[in-house]
Design a protein around this motif. Structure first.
Motif, mmCIF file in Angstrom:
data_model
loop_
_atom_site.group_PDB
_atom_site.id
_atom_site.type_symbol
_atom_site.label_atom_id
_atom_site.label_comp_id
_atom_site.label_asym_id
_atom_site.label_seq_id
_atom_site.Cartn_x
_atom_site.Cartn_y
_atom_site.Cartn_z
ATOM 1 N N LEU A 125 97.884 114.007 -34.055
ATOM 2 C CA LEU A 125 96.685 113.172 -33.986
ATOM 3 C C LEU A 125 95.990 113.258 -35.338
ATOM 4 N N GLU A 126 95.765 112.098 -35.977
ATOM 5 C CA GLU A 126 95.137 112.070 -37.293
ATOM 6 C C GLU A 126 94.495 110.713 -37.531
ATOM 7 N N LYS A 127 93.797 110.574 -38.644
ATOM 8 C CA LYS A 127 93.151 109.314 -39.002
ATOM 9 C C LYS A 127 94.188 108.184 -39.057
ATOM 10 N N ASN A 128 93.724 106.961 -38.790
ATOM 11 C CA ASN A 128 94.657 105.823 -38.816
ATOM 12 C C ASN A 128 94.232 104.723 -39.776
ATOM 13 N N VAL A 129 93.318 105.028 -40.692
ATOM 14 C CA VAL A 129 92.819 104.001 -41.608
ATOM 15 C C VAL A 129 93.909 103.497 -42.555
ATOM 16 N N GLU A 130 94.868 104.364 -42.892
ATOM 17 C CA GLU A 130 95.965 103.916 -43.754
ATOM 18 C C GLU A 130 96.912 102.968 -43.025
ATOM 19 N N LYS A 131 96.789 102.910 -41.700
ATOM 20 C CA LYS A 131 97.642 102.030 -40.902
ATOM 21 C C LYS A 131 96.870 100.830 -40.361
ATOM 22 N N LEU B 205 105.505 117.262 -27.787
ATOM 23 C CA LEU B 205 104.183 116.794 -27.372
ATOM 24 C C LEU B 205 103.810 115.573 -28.203
ATOM 25 N N VAL B 206 103.325 114.535 -27.535
ATOM 26 C CA VAL B 206 102.958 113.283 -28.201
ATOM 27 C C VAL B 206 101.575 112.846 -27.726
ATOM 28 N N VAL B 207 100.693 112.488 -28.648
ATOM 29 C CA VAL B 207 99.391 111.914 -28.323
ATOM 30 C C VAL B 207 99.425 110.436 -28.694
ATOM 31 N N HIS B 208 99.102 109.573 -27.753
ATOM 32 C CA HIS B 208 99.127 108.129 -27.989
ATOM 33 C C HIS B 208 97.756 107.680 -28.490
ATOM 34 N N GLY B 209 97.441 108.056 -29.727
ATOM 35 C CA GLY B 209 96.152 107.729 -30.300
ATOM 36 C C GLY B 209 96.133 108.064 -31.781
ATOM 37 N N PRO B 210 94.987 107.794 -32.445
ATOM 38 C CA PRO B 210 93.743 107.318 -31.836
ATOM 39 C C PRO B 210 93.790 105.818 -31.521
ATOM 40 N N THR B 211 93.184 105.456 -30.395
ATOM 41 C CA THR B 211 93.046 104.054 -30.036
ATOM 42 C C THR B 211 91.568 103.701 -29.951
#
Length: 369
Positions: free
Chosen positions: A297-303, A354-360
């Motif tokens: 889980l991390e920032k998604n601004v680059e995406k 382990l997988v986190v489906h986020g951040p959304t």
């Protein structure tokens, strides 16, 4: 009525009843929640209600929100008042967690300890308060922290197993300079003279919260070598020039089959690089091995996203009784420096990953429609 007509009528009624029942659909959160908390924690209590606490919302203590569906939240107000004439904690009330035990509710939290003869700038310890009701009010169980390891500690988390209780916590970076290749690199770049680190420890605790049993075990710490696969993401606060500290904090442990999963946060909680990884072990006190797919889980601004500063998570289950949920704080362009709560689905795959489906965010849903 003919038998065939009666049978048709019964089948039609069954189908109609089934169609009208709520479907066991996957949980979907409209992130971020309208709750400005750091370090959020949710207790799914025996009364079926979700109780959420966190850092912030009130001065010198903690407040609470409640919900039956994890979507609509009721403000329950202040549940704990610290910094009183008799309290052991006097400032910086952080990272609360709640536990329901034998009809009582226990509030685990970090705060600055009143006892500070050497005037330390960071004098955090972990204590506990108790109430007969989930909504409080909570009163200190003891007029002291659970224990004093001789250094500042935060982010307490508990595991109850086989009639034993395990306490996990983070030793603060304060006055804990550590030599590593990252520290050498920072000096060579003329960025920082030293790098302080925080480490996660575990120790067995007395069931009545009165103290610990034995010596704490060091479980997790930042990588020593820059060739370590975890070094890049766990060192971003240093390599970006943000601050001369590397954190391993906000641990949360749970067990799946015969494996213990310890989720943890790295980097500066006040910055954009705050992120979550995990490690696994076959024993509650380690050794733990960090996962190859970190960070999860991390920032998604680059995406193309708008979320930064994701971290200090915990895990709960959705109202459908099926989905596992990762609860954490983060920031968006709209919330600015204020930390807000996010809830996203997570899962442990058949191979143990382990997988986190986020951040959304709600914004993501609107774009896809």
């Amino acid at each position: 009525m003919k038998l065939s007509s009666l049978l048709f009528f019964i089948i039609a009624q069954i189908l109609l009843f089934t169609a009208c029942q709520p479907k066991n659909t996957a949980f979907k959160s409209e992130n971020p929640l309208p709750v400005e908390f750091g370090d959020p924690y949710i207790l799914k209590a025996s009364d079926g209600i979700y109780y959420m606490i966190g850092t912030g919302g009130v001065e010198d203590g903690f407040k609470m929100y409640s919900s039956v569906d994890l979507k609509d939240w009721k403000d329950e107000g202040r549940i704990y008042q610290g910094n009183t004439d008799s309290s052991w904690g006097i400032a910086n009330f952080w990272a609360p967690e709640m536990y329901e035990i034998d009809g009582k509710y226990y509030l685990l939290f970090s705060a600055d300890w009143r006892e500070n003869p050497t005037n330390e700038l960071e004098n955090f310890r972990i204590g506990v308060a108790v109430s007969d009701k989930p909504t409080g009010p909570y009163a200190d169980l003891y007029n002291r922290p659970i224990f004093d390891p001789g250094y500042p500690v935060i982010d307490g988390n508990l595991l109850f197993e086989n009639e034993k209780v395990y306490l996990y916590y983070s030793r603060c970076c304060y006055k804990n300079p550590v030599e590593s290749e990252v520290a050498d690199w920072a000096r060579q770049q003329g960025m920082f003279d030293e790098i302080e680190e925080s480490w996660v420890y575990g120790v067995e605790m007395e069931p009545d919260f009165s103290g610990v049993i034995g010596e704490p075990e060091l479980l997790l710490h930042p990588p020593v070598s820059m060739n370590d696969k975890q070094a890049e993401w766990e060192s971003r606060s240093v390599t970006s020039g943000e601050v001369n500290r590397r954190w391993t904090e906000g641990s949360y442990i749970f067990k799946k089959k015969d494996t213990y999963y310890m989720m943890y946060s790295a980097n500066f909680f006040g910055g954009k690089n705050y992120a979550v990884g995990y490690a696994t072990s076959k024993s509650p006190l380690g050794p733990f091995e960090k996962a190859a797919n970190n960070p999860v889980l991390e920032k998604n601004v680059e995406k193309g996203g708008i979320v930064t500063g994701t971290g200090h998570n915990m895990v709960t289950t959705a109202p459908n009784g099926k989905d596992i949920l990762c609860v954490y704080h983060g920031r968006t362009e709209k919330t600015g420096e204020n930390r807000v709560v996010f809830i996203d689905r997570m899962e442990v795959l058949d191979d143990g990953t382990l997988v986190v489906h986020g951040p959304t965010t709600k914004y993501d849903s609107e774009k896809s429609e």
